[in-house]
Each structure stands twice: as C-alpha cells, then as structure tokens.
Design a protein around this motif. Structure first.
Motif, PDB file in Angstrom:
ATOM      1  N   ALA A 174       0.855   9.146   9.759  1.00 39.89           N
ATOM      2  CA  ALA A 174       2.260   8.901  10.071  1.00 39.89           C
ATOM      3  C   ALA A 174       2.427   9.018  11.581  1.00 39.89           C
ATOM      4  O   ALA A 174       1.570   9.587  12.278  1.00 39.89           O
ATOM      5  N   VAL A 175       3.519   8.458  12.094  1.00 37.02           N
ATOM      6  CA  VAL A 175       3.776   8.548  13.525  1.00 37.02           C
ATOM      7  C   VAL A 175       3.914  10.023  13.900  1.00 37.02           C
ATOM      8  O   VAL A 175       4.425  10.847  13.124  1.00 37.02           O
ATOM      9  N   ARG A 176       3.407  10.405  15.048  1.00 36.26           N
ATOM     10  CA  ARG A 176       3.422  11.809  15.470  1.00 36.26           C
ATOM     11  C   ARG A 176       4.855  12.344  15.528  1.00 36.26           C
ATOM     12  O   ARG A 176       5.765  11.662  15.975  1.00 36.26           O
ATOM     13  N   GLY A 177       4.991  13.578  15.066  1.00 35.72           N
ATOM     14  CA  GLY A 177       6.301  14.221  15.077  1.00 35.72           C
ATOM     15  C   GLY A 177       7.086  14.036  13.796  1.00 35.72           C
ATOM     16  O   GLY A 177       8.153  14.640  13.635  1.00 35.72           O
ATOM     17  N   ARG A 178       6.584  13.203  12.848  1.00 40.41           N
ATOM     18  CA  ARG A 178       7.283  12.996  11.584  1.00 40.41           C
ATOM     19  C   ARG A 178       6.275  13.008  10.446  1.00 40.41           C
ATOM     20  O   ARG A 178       5.188  12.432  10.559  1.00 40.41           O
ATOM     21  N   ASP A 179       6.622  13.689   9.358  1.00 40.84           N
ATOM     22  CA  ASP A 179       5.758  13.661   8.177  1.00 40.84           C
ATOM     23  C   ASP A 179       6.477  13.057   6.977  1.00 40.84           C
ATOM     24  O   ASP A 179       5.918  12.935   5.905  1.00 40.84           O
ATOM     25  N   PHE A 180       7.758  12.687   7.135  1.00 37.61           N
ATOM     26  CA  PHE A 180       8.543  12.007   6.101  1.00 37.61           C
ATOM     27  C   PHE A 180       8.619  12.818   4.801  1.00 37.61           C
ATOM     28  O   PHE A 180       8.800  12.261   3.723  1.00 37.61           O
ATOM     29  N   GLY A 181       8.458  14.138   4.908  1.00 37.66           N
ATOM     30  CA  GLY A 181       8.518  14.967   3.713  1.00 37.66           C
ATOM     31  C   GLY A 181       7.299  14.834   2.826  1.00 37.66           C
ATOM     32  O   GLY A 181       7.343  15.192   1.647  1.00 37.66           O
ATOM     33  N   PHE A 182       6.222  14.330   3.380  1.00 36.92           N
ATOM     34  CA  PHE A 182       4.981  14.151   2.620  1.00 36.92           C
ATOM     35  C   PHE A 182       4.515  15.481   2.019  1.00 36.92           C
ATOM     36  O   PHE A 182       4.554  16.496   2.693  1.00 36.92           O
ATOM     37  N   MET A 243      -5.383   4.947   5.788  1.00 30.76           N
ATOM     38  CA  MET A 243      -6.253   4.043   6.531  1.00 30.76           C
ATOM     39  C   MET A 243      -7.606   4.706   6.729  1.00 30.76           C
ATOM     40  O   MET A 243      -7.719   5.942   6.704  1.00 30.76           O
ATOM     41  N   PRO A 244      -8.650   3.899   6.983  1.00 28.98           N
ATOM     42  CA  PRO A 244      -9.918   4.493   7.416  1.00 28.98           C
ATOM     43  C   PRO A 244      -9.744   5.136   8.786  1.00 28.98           C
ATOM     44  O   PRO A 244      -9.070   4.590   9.656  1.00 28.98           O
ATOM     45  N   GLU A 245     -10.340   6.269   8.977  1.00 27.24           N
ATOM     46  CA  GLU A 245     -10.273   6.936  10.277  1.00 27.24           C
ATOM     47  C   GLU A 245     -10.846   6.042  11.378  1.00 27.24           C
ATOM     48  O   GLU A 245     -10.369   6.055  12.518  1.00 27.24           O
ATOM     49  N   SER A 246     -11.857   5.232  11.038  1.00 28.35           N
ATOM     50  CA  SER A 246     -12.485   4.352  12.024  1.00 28.35           C
ATOM     51  C   SER A 246     -11.540   3.270  12.530  1.00 28.35           C
ATOM     52  O   SER A 246     -11.778   2.676  13.584  1.00 28.35           O
ATOM     53  N   ALA A 257      -0.982  10.308  13.582  1.00 29.83           N
ATOM     54  CA  ALA A 257      -1.890  11.407  13.259  1.00 29.83           C
ATOM     55  C   ALA A 257      -1.933  11.591  11.743  1.00 29.83           C
ATOM     56  O   ALA A 257      -0.992  11.206  11.030  1.00 29.83           O
ATOM     57  N   PRO A 258      -3.025  12.181  11.228  1.00 29.77           N
ATOM     58  CA  PRO A 258      -3.095  12.449   9.783  1.00 29.77           C
ATOM     59  C   PRO A 258      -2.001  13.422   9.352  1.00 29.77           C
ATOM     60  O   PRO A 258      -1.586  14.290  10.120  1.00 29.77           O
ATOM     61  N   VAL A 259      -1.553  13.269   8.113  1.00 23.66           N
ATOM     62  CA  VAL A 259      -0.593  14.202   7.523  1.00 23.66           C
ATOM     63  C   VAL A 259      -1.197  14.765   6.249  1.00 23.66           C
ATOM     64  O   VAL A 259      -2.103  14.184   5.652  1.00 23.66           O
ATOM     65  N   GLY A 261      -3.190  17.649   3.873  1.00 22.37           N
ATOM     66  CA  GLY A 261      -4.462  18.349   4.021  1.00 22.37           C
ATOM     67  C   GLY A 261      -5.622  17.553   3.471  1.00 22.37           C
ATOM     68  O   GLY A 261      -5.483  16.375   3.107  1.00 22.37           O
ATOM     69  N   PRO A 262      -6.798  18.182   3.367  1.00 19.49           N
ATOM     70  CA  PRO A 262      -8.004  17.482   2.901  1.00 19.49           C
ATOM     71  C   PRO A 262      -7.914  16.984   1.467  1.00 19.49           C
ATOM     72  O   PRO A 262      -8.683  16.105   1.076  1.00 19.49           O
ATOM     73  N   GLU A 263      -6.991  17.530   0.676  1.00 26.23           N
ATOM     74  CA  GLU A 263      -6.868  17.073  -0.710  1.00 26.23           C
ATOM     75  C   GLU A 263      -6.364  15.636  -0.815  1.00 26.23           C
ATOM     76  O   GLU A 263      -6.451  15.009  -1.869  1.00 26.23           O
ATOM     77  N   TRP A 264      -5.835  15.097   0.306  1.00 27.21           N
ATOM     78  CA  TRP A 264      -5.280  13.735   0.286  1.00 27.21           C
ATOM     79  C   TRP A 264      -6.237  12.711   0.899  1.00 27.21           C
ATOM     80  O   TRP A 264      -5.870  11.568   1.077  1.00 27.21           O
ATOM     81  N   GLU A 265      -7.445  13.120   1.201  1.00 22.07           N
ATOM     82  CA  GLU A 265      -8.384  12.188   1.817  1.00 22.07           C
ATOM     83  C   GLU A 265      -9.589  11.948   0.918  1.00 22.07           C
ATOM     84  O   GLU A 265      -9.873  12.726   0.002  1.00 22.07           O
ATOM     85  N   LEU A 266     -10.287  10.856   1.185  1.00 21.55           N
ATOM     86  CA  LEU A 266     -11.522  10.521   0.474  1.00 21.55           C
ATOM     87  C   LEU A 266     -12.628  10.287   1.494  1.00 21.55           C
ATOM     88  O   LEU A 266     -12.413   9.616   2.499  1.00 21.55           O
ATOM     89  N   PRO A 267     -13.818  10.828   1.245  1.00 26.21           N
ATOM     90  CA  PRO A 267     -14.943  10.501   2.122  1.00 26.21           C
ATOM     91  C   PRO A 267     -15.415   9.078   1.842  1.00 26.21           C
ATOM     92  O   PRO A 267     -15.447   8.620   0.698  1.00 26.21           O
ATOM     93  N   MET A 268     -15.755   8.368   2.898  1.00 23.30           N
ATOM     94  CA  MET A 268     -16.289   7.013   2.772  1.00 23.30           C
ATOM     95  C   MET A 268     -17.518   6.882   3.655  1.00 23.30           C
ATOM     96  O   MET A 268     -17.813   7.759   4.463  1.00 23.30           O
ATOM     97  N   GLU A 269     -18.199   5.775   3.479  1.00 24.62           N
ATOM     98  CA  GLU A 269     -19.338   5.447   4.327  1.00 24.62           C
ATOM     99  C   GLU A 269     -19.223   3.999   4.784  1.00 24.62           C
ATOM    100  O   GLU A 269     -18.738   3.143   4.037  1.00 24.62           O
ATOM    101  N   ILE A 270     -19.626   3.739   6.011  1.00 20.53           N
ATOM    102  CA  ILE A 270     -19.744   2.366   6.501  1.00 20.53           C
ATOM    103  C   ILE A 270     -21.200   1.965   6.285  1.00 20.53           C
ATOM    104  O   ILE A 270     -22.111   2.611   6.821  1.00 20.53           O
ATOM    105  N   CYS A 271     -21.405   0.933   5.479  1.00 19.57           N
ATOM    106  CA  CYS A 271     -22.751   0.590   5.029  1.00 19.57           C
ATOM    107  C   CYS A 271     -23.109  -0.844   5.403  1.00 19.57           C
ATOM    108  O   CYS A 271     -22.236  -1.701   5.536  1.00 19.57           O
ATOM    109  N   ALA A 272     -24.396  -1.067   5.551  1.00 16.19           N
ATOM    110  CA  ALA A 272     -24.938  -2.415   5.684  1.00 16.19           C
ATOM    111  C   ALA A 272     -25.713  -2.737   4.413  1.00 16.19           C
ATOM    112  O   ALA A 272     -26.360  -1.865   3.828  1.00 16.19           O
TER     113      ALA A 272
END
Length: 295
Positions: A174-182, A243-246, A257-259, A261-272
């Motif tokens: 989310a845009v910095r300074g706002r979390d929209f009540g997430f 979004m992907p962090e990349s 910035a991210p809003v 905690g870690p429970e709302w994210e998924l690990p990914m890999e960039i693969c060839a």
C-alpha cells in the motif's frame, strides 16, 4: 488436422475444465470448444463426456490422449532438431518471460550472459499463462517465470529442466502512510487492487485467501492482469494489492511498502526452464552461464 487442436485437447485433458483450458490456450471459450469439436469430427467419435464436471474423457478420448501426447512431442522435437541444424544461420535464442520479469530481470539476464555472447535474442512477453503456453508449444527455447512451491504455475513444467535463479516473495503493498485498515473487517473492508482471474498471481492470491479463512475482508477496487498497472494504482493510493517483491524497484519502494505480517505473503522463486533435450549448443551455453551465477 491442425496440431493446435491436439494441444488444445491435451490442455483440456490436463485441466479438466473448458474455461481454464481456453484461458491457458489464450482463446475464447467458444473458439476453444469449436476446435475440440473439429478434432472430434476428424477422429470420428466423441473424445469428451458431454456435460461432465469436471471434464472426463471418453474411452476413445483416453486412448487418443496417449497418441496425441506422443505425436505433439515428436513433432516439436523434430522441429527443434531441424531448427538446431540451421542454428548457425538463425543464431537466435527465443526467450519467453512474463511482463513483470521482462522489466525486472531481462537486463540482468543479458548481464549474466555477457556482451561477448555470440547469440541474439528474440523475446516473447505476455502474461504468465500466455508465455508458458507458447513455451510449451515450442515457440521459445527458454522460459523465465515465477513459480511458487505451494502452487506450481503449470504441471507440464515438471517435465522440463528447471533452474532456480533467485528467491522472491508475493506480498501486499500500500502507499506509505496508509494501511486502509488491512486486513479489513466485514463492516470496514479494505479496497483490493487485484489481478484478473486468468492471471497466475490471481491463483496465488486465492491460495492466500483460502489459507486466511475469514480473516481477510475486502471490496474489489481495481482488477488487471499486469503488475505494472497494479503498481501504479497502488502508488496512486487506491488500495492494497499483492505483487512480487522483485516488481518493486527503488523508485516505487520510496512510495509504497508492504502491509501486514508474514502470514500474508507467499515465498516464490524466479526460475528458468528449458526442454530436457536442449535444441542447440547456444541454448546450452546460456543455460550454463545462468547456472554458474546461481548462488
């Protein structure tokens, strides 16, 4: 008979759903259904049990599936061999990657290979589903794509050589300074900036949603299948989006910035990815250069 009919049929046999198979093949459902009907007319019998949900193949369809898979693989291998024999003339490596990686990783890819490489590149870009389909159809020698261990992007990629280039994360911004009540409540849901349903990242979001149970309350604000567009909407302050962090460059990171905690994210890999049988020494050289740079 068109080889694309066979590829359509194999997609339907794997995904067991007309809508998903049509999206994967980048066709309207009506056009996809007409192709399946044309194939059935060519074979001379029904291949799909009418009205079954999920889609089931008839006995003839199961028998035809085996032959179709072998035929498509042999045709694509033969085409690759012919192109390989002409590669000194063609000298071009065909690379497929989604838009989000074309912006963040293509320059790095060229840097890894080096300016002294004796190959040129043809780059195919689009959504993850589009470029994966084109790679599997034999239109590209290499595929760069995101992959999540919890939700692989496509089952057929399991039969390909796979190289993990680096780790990534899929997380809400989310845009910095706002979390929209997430993460929102039923009375005050947060505005969601979301991917269109056909996008691979929409599947990742659905996985997060199912994992969260009832702890995420939102209202749809904007929907699109391109990360760049979603990022601009998030930067403009219209809501929260994954979004992907990349995909978040330094300039964007100063604004969003991210809003949560870690429970709302998924690990990914960039693969060839590449076929188990590489089509040319040039592709092998690029693959080895990538492998040498992997930490």
């Amino acid at each position: 008979m068109d080889i694309r009919w066979l590829q359509d049929f194999l997609a339907l046999a794997e995904l067991r759903n007309f809508t998903r198979a049509a999206e994967f093949r980048n066709l309207s459902q009506a056009a996809f259904s007409r192709r399946i009907q044309s194939l059935e007319h060519w074979v001379g019998t029904g291949l799909v049990v009418k009205g079954s949900q999920p889609v089931r193949l008839t006995d003839a369809g199961e028998q035809f599936r085996e032959g179709a898979q072998v035929s498509v693989e042999r045709l694509l291998e033969t085409r690759a061999a012919i192109r390989s024999s002409q590669f000194e003339v063609m000298s071009q490596i065909r690379l497929a990657m989604p838009n989000v990686l074309a912006r963040s990783d293509f320059r790095q890819l060229l840097g890894v290979i080096g300016t002294g490489a004796r190959s040129s590149f043809s780059v195919i870009v689009g959504t993850t589903a589009e470029v994966t389909a084109r790679y599997l159809a034999g239109d590209a020698d290499l595929l760069l794509a995101h992959d999540c261990p919890m939700l692989p992007s496509h089952e057929s990629l399991a039969a390909q050589d796979r190289l993990v280039l680096r780790a990534d994360r899929f997380l809400p911004y989310a845009v910095r300074g706002r979390d929209f009540g997430f993460p929102g409540t039923p009375r005050t849901p947060f505005p969601l900036i979301a991917y269109a349903q056909r996008a691979y990242f929409a599947q990742l979001f659905e996985h997060i949603l199912s994992r969260a149970g009832n702890r995420l309350s939102y209202r749809m604000a904007v929907q699109c299948d391109m990360s760049d567009v979603l990022k601009e909407v998030i930067v403009a302050g219209h809501g929260v989006g994954w979004m992907p962090e990349s995909a978040v460059d330094a300039a964007s990171a100063a604004l969003i910035a991210p809003v949560g905690g870690p429970e709302w994210e998924l690990p990914m890999e960039i693969c060839a990815y590449r076929p188990r049988r590489s089509p040319s020494p040039q592709v092998d050289a690029v693959w080895q250069a990538l492998a040498a740079k992997v930490p």
